[in-house]
Scaffold this motif. Structure first.
Motif, short mmCIF file in Angstrom:
data_model
loop_
_atom_site.label_atom_id
_atom_site.label_comp_id
_atom_site.label_asym_id
_atom_site.label_seq_id
_atom_site.Cartn_x
_atom_site.Cartn_y
_atom_site.Cartn_z
N LEU A 155 4.62 7.21 -1.09
CA LEU A 155 5.65 6.83 -0.14
C LEU A 155 5.27 7.13 0.98
CD1 LEU A 155 8.65 4.83 -1.83
CD2 LEU A 155 6.25 3.91 -1.82
N HIS A 156 4.52 6.58 1.71
CA HIS A 156 4.98 7.56 3.37
C HIS A 156 5.65 7.25 4.73
CE1 HIS A 156 1.76 9.80 1.08
NE2 HIS A 156 1.23 8.65 0.79
N GLU A 157 5.48 5.55 4.15
CA GLU A 157 5.88 5.37 5.53
C GLU A 157 8.38 4.78 5.32
OE1 GLU A 157 3.54 2.17 6.21
OE2 GLU A 157 1.73 3.11 6.86
N LYS A 168 0.85 -0.95 -0.04
CA LYS A 168 0.11 -0.10 0.09
C LYS A 168 0.94 1.37 0.23
CE LYS A 168 -4.01 2.04 1.26
NZ LYS A 168 -4.84 2.18 2.96
N HIS A 169 1.52 1.21 1.08
CA HIS A 169 2.88 2.34 0.93
C HIS A 169 4.02 2.56 1.04
CE1 HIS A 169 -1.22 5.56 1.14
NE2 HIS A 169 -1.54 5.13 2.33
#
Length: 431
Positions: free
Chosen positions: A189-191, A159-160
């Motif tokens: 990409l948030h993480e 997901k991310h």
């Protein structure tokens, strides 16, 4: 090992070297304060030209290849700098994923990737190489010159996050300049930490913006040292709406080239320089020495042959050129065994870690050396860029010359950090 300068080293560069050495504590403090305010790119390489009367960066690369050209003695510096960089970005980092360029057949380029893997492994990380090339569908090991090998694995997206089978990295090191645009697999990409960020890629980045930032840096640095910033800064113009294939926009290009040549002539007259001025016309985005030509006279633009038009109209990944930067040409008066040479300085985080001379026997002093046929000679940078020798006669000391190169390289890297802040799509806006 340092190439000799063809010009007798007298005049501005010697004065500049003396000024830089005398000001070393002030210079280092100035950089220290800058890095408190700005974040350096994870890694940078800078092409520098030394004309004997002027020393200036002509290109700054935020996805440097060529790490395999650094000598073994430079590795400890690179490893320490990698540790410092990772400590700042993600102190608890365990896994690092390197994403290289898609051209899997180029073993020289892949030797550079193997060297990066080695550096970050020695910095204390598990490092694997993930390819976003659709042709890489399974684990692929490629033999490299010198008995080395590199293993590419297909990148997987959740997901991310992106990673590999059974490998979840907290940091992703891009060694792919994204000339064809940011691939969807790397967006949102948030993480995870993506270094350099997507907006450092050539689909967003512009050389004119970089050299605007560098002009600002060179003015402030010139004020610190009490020197004319022109001695370390190549002047430039920009020209858009050019179509080399169809010969459109050439008139505007002509007048911009003419204006810049006039400015350079004025400077040469001021400093009593008897060289013929020239400019370098380059695609405003892009790399690999593509889309570049030297112009010594505006009349040259009236007689562009088909080969030159074709060379200038398309760059890496088939990107069509429409905007160009017209940059003041800086001669290279350095020679290695009679071949023209230019230094390339490598940095990781805010540290100079080494470099090499790009040498080209078939190119002239006013031509681009980043071309087929170039060879690379490592600079003896291992223990010298931070250890200048005060009291030495200017132009006589290898460490002093390299310290100067390191200062110019860091100025270009600082300009790159200004540039990335200005183009950051997620920058916080304060009214």
């Amino acid at each position: 090992m340092v190439p000799h300068l063809v010009t007798a080293l007298n005049g501005p560069i010697n004065e500049l070297e003396q000024r830089v050495l005398d000001s070393m504590p002030a210079i280092e403090r100035w950089f220290r304060l800058e890095w408190m305010e700005h974040t350096p790119p994870i890694y940078t390489s800078v092409d520098i030209r030394n004309a004997g009367f002027k020393l200036a960066p002509v290109d700054t690369n935020l996805f440097p290849g060529g790490w395999n050209n650094l000598s073994q003695e430079m590795l400890p510096l690179a490893v320490q700098a990698a540790q410092a960089a990772i400590e700042k970005i993600c102190p608890e980092a365990k896994n690092l994923l390197i994403i290289p360029e898609n051209h899997t057949r180029n073993t020289f380029y892949l030797s550079n990737v193997a060297q990066l893997q080695r550096i970050f492994h020695m910095a204390g990380l598990n490092v694997r190489i993930g390819s976003i090339n659709p042709e890489i569908k399974e684990l692929t090991t490629i033999e490299l010159p010198g008995g080395d090998q590199v293993t590419l694995e297909p990148v997987l997206r959740s997901k991310h996050r992106v990673g590999l089978k059974d490998f979840d990295p907290c940091t992703i090191l891009l060694n792919n300049d994204l000339s064809a645009g940011a691939p969807g697999i790397l967006e949102d990409l948030h993480e995870q930490h993506l270094l350099p960020p997507l907006h450092a890629g050539w689909s967003v980045r512009r050389k004119t913006l970089h050299f605007q930032s560098y002009e600002e840096v060179s003015k402030r640095f010139g004020k610190l040292l009490g020197i004319d910033p022109w001695l370390i800064n190549p002047m430039f113009n920009q020209c858009g709406d050019v179509n080399f294939a169809e010969g459109l926009g050439i008139e505007a290009l002509r007048s911009n080239v003419d204006a810049l040549l006039t400015k350079i002539k004025r400077k040469y007259k001021e400093y009593g320089i008897n060289e013929k001025p020239f400019v370098v016309v380059k695609a405003d985005n892009g790399t690999y020495g593509m889309g570049i030509m030297t112009v010594r006279d505006v009349a040259d633009l009236d007689v562009l042959n088909r080969k030159t038009r074709n060379k200038m109209s398309v760059i890496k990944d088939g990107q069509v050129v429409s905007d160009v930067i017209i940059q003041e040409g800086v001669l290279t008066n350095e020679r290695m065994n009679d071949a023209v040479a230019e230094p390339v300085v490598y940095m990781m985080d805010r540290y100079v870690v080494g470099g090499f001379y790009r040498v080209h026997a078939e190119r002239g002093v006013d031509e681009n050396l980043n071309a087929p046929g170039a060879s690379f000679v490592p600079l003896a940078f291992a223990d010298t860029p931070h250890l200048p020798q005060p009291g030495m006669k200017p132009g006589a000391s290898v460490p002093n010359r390299f310290y100067m190169y390191g200062v110019i390289g860091r100025l270009a890297m600082l300009a790159a950090s200004y540039e990335l802040e200005a183009t950051d799509p997620e920058a916080e806006v304060y009214d």
